[in-house]
Design a protein around this motif. Structure first.
Motif, PDB file in Angstrom:
ATOM      1  N   PRO A  26      -0.135   0.889 -19.273  1.00 17.87           N
ATOM      2  CA  PRO A  26      -1.294   1.015 -18.645  1.00 17.87           C
ATOM      3  C   PRO A  26      -2.554   0.118 -18.533  1.00 17.87           C
ATOM      4  N   SER A  27      -2.706  -0.520 -19.723  1.00 17.88           N
ATOM      5  CA  SER A  27      -3.749  -1.264 -19.970  1.00 17.88           C
ATOM      6  C   SER A  27      -3.508  -2.792 -19.236  1.00 17.88           C
ATOM      7  N   HIS A  28      -2.293  -2.901 -18.571  1.00 19.38           N
ATOM      8  CA  HIS A  28      -1.900  -4.208 -17.881  1.00 19.38           C
ATOM      9  C   HIS A  28      -2.175  -3.847 -16.471  1.00 19.38           C
ATOM     10  N   THR A  29      -2.094  -2.673 -16.011  1.00 18.89           N
ATOM     11  CA  THR A  29      -1.832  -2.047 -14.466  1.00 18.89           C
ATOM     12  C   THR A  29      -3.104  -2.610 -13.800  1.00 18.89           C
ATOM     13  N   GLY A  30      -2.789  -3.367 -12.622  1.00 14.81           N
ATOM     14  CA  GLY A  30      -4.186  -3.831 -11.805  1.00 14.81           C
ATOM     15  C   GLY A  30      -5.037  -4.729 -12.189  1.00 14.81           C
ATOM     16  N   LEU A  31      -4.453  -5.552 -13.412  1.00 18.39           N
ATOM     17  CA  LEU A  31      -5.136  -6.478 -14.017  1.00 18.39           C
ATOM     18  C   LEU A  31      -5.013  -7.751 -13.058  1.00 18.39           C
ATOM     19  N   HIS A  32      -6.237  -8.735 -13.083  1.00 16.41           N
ATOM     20  CA  HIS A  32      -6.381  -9.803 -12.547  1.00 16.41           C
ATOM     21  C   HIS A  32      -5.845  -9.680 -10.872  1.00 16.41           C
ATOM     22  N   MET A  33      -6.016  -8.788 -10.314  1.00 12.66           N
ATOM     23  CA  MET A  33      -5.826  -8.463  -8.747  1.00 12.66           C
ATOM     24  C   MET A  33      -6.928  -9.169  -7.984  1.00 12.66           C
ATOM     25  N   PRO A  34      -8.167  -9.194  -8.167  1.00 10.82           N
ATOM     26  CA  PRO A  34      -9.076  -9.694  -7.455  1.00 10.82           C
ATOM     27  C   PRO A  34      -8.827 -11.434  -7.369  1.00 10.82           C
ATOM     28  N   GLU A  35      -8.424 -11.961  -8.558  1.00  8.93           N
ATOM     29  CA  GLU A  35      -8.200 -13.508  -8.655  1.00  8.93           C
ATOM     30  C   GLU A  35      -6.782 -13.679  -7.618  1.00  8.93           C
ATOM     31  N   ALA A  36      -5.765 -12.906  -7.919  1.00  7.81           N
ATOM     32  CA  ALA A  36      -4.404 -13.112  -7.187  1.00  7.81           C
ATOM     33  C   ALA A  36      -4.918 -12.814  -5.542  1.00  7.81           C
ATOM     34  N   VAL A  37      -5.715 -12.107  -5.060  1.00  9.99           N
ATOM     35  CA  VAL A  37      -6.039 -11.605  -3.938  1.00  9.99           C
ATOM     36  C   VAL A  37      -6.755 -13.165  -3.238  1.00  9.99           C
ATOM     37  N   GLN A  38      -7.284 -13.626  -4.307  1.00 14.01           N
ATOM     38  CA  GLN A  38      -8.230 -14.957  -3.955  1.00 14.01           C
ATOM     39  C   GLN A  38      -7.476 -15.867  -3.599  1.00 14.01           C
ATOM     40  N   ILE A  39      -6.437 -16.148  -4.522  1.00 16.88           N
ATOM     41  CA  ILE A  39      -5.211 -17.205  -4.319  1.00 16.88           C
ATOM     42  C   ILE A  39      -4.648 -16.931  -3.001  1.00 16.88           C
ATOM     43  N   ALA A  40      -4.284 -15.859  -2.352  1.00 23.14           N
ATOM     44  CA  ALA A  40      -3.750 -15.398  -1.092  1.00 23.14           C
ATOM     45  C   ALA A  40      -4.296 -16.047  -0.144  1.00 23.14           C
ATOM     46  N   ARG A  41      -5.895 -15.432  -0.202  1.00 22.04           N
ATOM     47  CA  ARG A  41      -6.730 -15.832   0.919  1.00 22.04           C
ATOM     48  C   ARG A  41      -6.832 -17.393   0.921  1.00 22.04           C
ATOM     49  N   ALA A  42      -7.134 -18.026  -0.228  1.00 23.19           N
ATOM     50  CA  ALA A  42      -7.427 -19.642  -0.259  1.00 23.19           C
ATOM     51  C   ALA A  42      -6.055 -20.465   0.341  1.00 23.19           C
ATOM     52  N   ALA A  43      -4.980 -19.471   0.292  1.00 19.72           N
ATOM     53  CA  ALA A  43      -3.692 -20.305   0.836  1.00 19.72           C
ATOM     54  C   ALA A  43      -3.427 -19.955   2.354  1.00 19.72           C
ATOM     55  N   GLY A  44      -4.561 -19.215   2.705  1.00 21.28           N
ATOM     56  CA  GLY A  44      -4.448 -18.954   4.252  1.00 21.28           C
ATOM     57  C   GLY A  44      -3.901 -17.615   4.489  1.00 21.28           C
ATOM     58  N   PHE A  45      -3.715 -16.573   3.612  1.00 23.98           N
ATOM     59  CA  PHE A  45      -3.174 -15.394   3.972  1.00 23.98           C
ATOM     60  C   PHE A  45      -4.230 -14.397   4.291  1.00 23.98           C
ATOM     61  N   THR A  46      -3.972 -13.667   5.777  1.00 22.48           N
ATOM     62  CA  THR A  46      -5.066 -12.787   5.939  1.00 22.48           C
ATOM     63  C   THR A  46      -4.458 -11.397   5.692  1.00 22.48           C
ATOM     64  N   HIS A  47      -3.255 -11.283   5.473  1.00 29.88           N
ATOM     65  CA  HIS A  47      -2.693 -10.092   5.209  1.00 29.88           C
ATOM     66  C   HIS A  47      -1.895  -9.943   3.969  1.00 29.88           C
ATOM     67  N   LEU A  48      -1.384  -8.715   3.438  1.00 28.17           N
ATOM     68  CA  LEU A  48      -0.658  -8.727   2.301  1.00 28.17           C
ATOM     69  C   LEU A  48       0.393  -7.682   2.797  1.00 28.17           C
ATOM     70  N   ALA A  49       1.730  -7.874   2.172  1.00 23.84           N
ATOM     71  CA  ALA A  49       2.955  -6.912   2.669  1.00 23.84           C
ATOM     72  C   ALA A  49       2.865  -5.645   1.871  1.00 23.84           C
ATOM     73  N   THR A  50       2.898  -4.495   2.721  1.00 22.99           N
ATOM     74  CA  THR A  50       3.263  -3.227   1.964  1.00 22.99           C
ATOM     75  C   THR A  50       4.698  -2.840   2.660  1.00 22.99           C
ATOM     76  N   PHE A  51       5.362  -1.861   2.005  1.00 20.51           N
ATOM     77  CA  PHE A  51       6.527  -1.638   2.535  1.00 20.51           C
ATOM     78  C   PHE A  51       6.817  -0.152   2.255  1.00 20.51           C
ATOM     79  N   GLU A  52       7.526   0.657   3.250  1.00 20.27           N
ATOM     80  CA  GLU A  52       7.628   2.023   3.264  1.00 20.27           C
ATOM     81  C   GLU A  52       8.924   2.313   3.847  1.00 20.27           C
ATOM     82  N   ARG A  53       9.778   2.737   3.031  1.00 18.45           N
ATOM     83  CA  ARG A  53      11.306   2.872   3.436  1.00 18.45           C
ATOM     84  C   ARG A  53      11.896   1.593   3.880  1.00 18.45           C
TER      85      ARG A  53
END
Ligand SMILES: [Zn+2]
Ligand SMILES: [Zn+2]
Length: 266
Positions: A230-257
């Motif tokens: 649990p102490s590692h869950t969700g860590l460094h998420m904002p930085e990773a989102v920033q990396i995605a955004r800086a690379a030009g990503f406007t969306h993240l993928a989610t999956f259902e079934r």
């Protein structure tokens, strides 16, 4: 923020309860979590045949009810080398309502685990070992049944003392672009795996790769902590989102079934 790579005690190498992982995720502002337990078939791997799917699905349903309205919980699985074990893997993927399948290359071959020092040593040159890893990843992408390729440069997490000089994934640009080409062609995705960020390093893979991927038409990107506690869950998420955004990503993928939905980055 979505954490799409989390383990619980249904994986051989974690003792975390699913409930405790859900609580940790909520506390860190995660809105959607995918529990991607290890599914291994290599006879030499201690995790092989450890994952009890029916028990997992029952616990997942219990947690979905418990955290309803606060956390979306996806039924995930991290399959090791699905391209080598289709006869074992296909029935498992067909038997349950998986939302999300990660494909991983943990074993370079049936005898060489990339987690072992032997991985870097068996070729006599760590760079050659990495090239072999990247080449095998192309085969995994082209023939394995999964949605997103996990941790593209996974072996560099371990046995760092055997890496002579600096490791920089940009030195393997042509090899990595081959993987990305296959990912885009096959309609699969990649992840930003934040695990090494907990040691002050770049994620698997580093931001340069996310840029290449975007440039090459990549659209399917998830972010995961590869948390086993649990102490590692969700860590460094904002930085990773920033990396995605800086690379030009406007969306993240989610999956259902196993159906893809691209969600705008806020
Ligand atoms: Zn993994
Ligand atoms: Zn994992």
């Amino acid at each position: 923020m979505f954490d799409y790579h989390v383990h619980t005690l249904f994986s051989e190498d974690s003792t975390a309860s699913m409930e405790s992982q859900c609580e940790a995720a909520i506390a860190r502002g995660i809105r959607q979590i995918a529990f991607t337990e290890h599914e291994d078939y290599n006879p030499k791997d201690p995790t092989s045949f450890y994952f009890k799917h029916a028990d997992y699905m029952a616990e997942l349903q219990r947690c979905r009810a418990l955290f309803a309205g606060r956390l979306i919980i996806r039924a995930g699985i991290e399959v090791s080398e699905p391209h080598r074990f289709p006869d074992l893997c296909d029935p498992v993927l067909a038997a349950y309502e998986w939302d999300f399948v990660l494909g991983s290359l943990h074993w370079l071959s049936k005898d060489v685990n990339t987690y072992w020092p032997e991985f870097f040593e068996h070729t006599g040159d760590w760079r050659r070992s990495m090239q072999l890893y990247f080449e095998e990843a192309v085969r995994l992408v082209e023939t394995g049944d999964f949605d997103v390729l996990a941790h593209i440069d996974y072996p560099t997490r371990y046995n760092r003392e055997l890496i002579v000089g600096e490791y920089d994934i940009r030195d393997f640009e042509s090899e990595v672009r081959e993987i990305l080409r296959a990912v885009v062609a096959c309609g699969k995705g990649i992840e930003i795996n934040t695990n090494p960020m907990r040691s002050g390093r770049q994620p698997n893979p580093a931001d340069a790769v996310i840029h290449w991927y975007r440039e090459m038409g990549g659209e399917i990107l998830t972010i995961g902590t590869d948390s086993h506690t649990p102490s590692h869950t969700g860590l460094h998420m904002p930085e990773a989102v920033q990396i995605a955004r800086a690379a030009g990503f406007t969306h993240l993928a989610t999956f259902e079934r196993r159906n893809l939905t691209l969600v705008p980055i806020e």
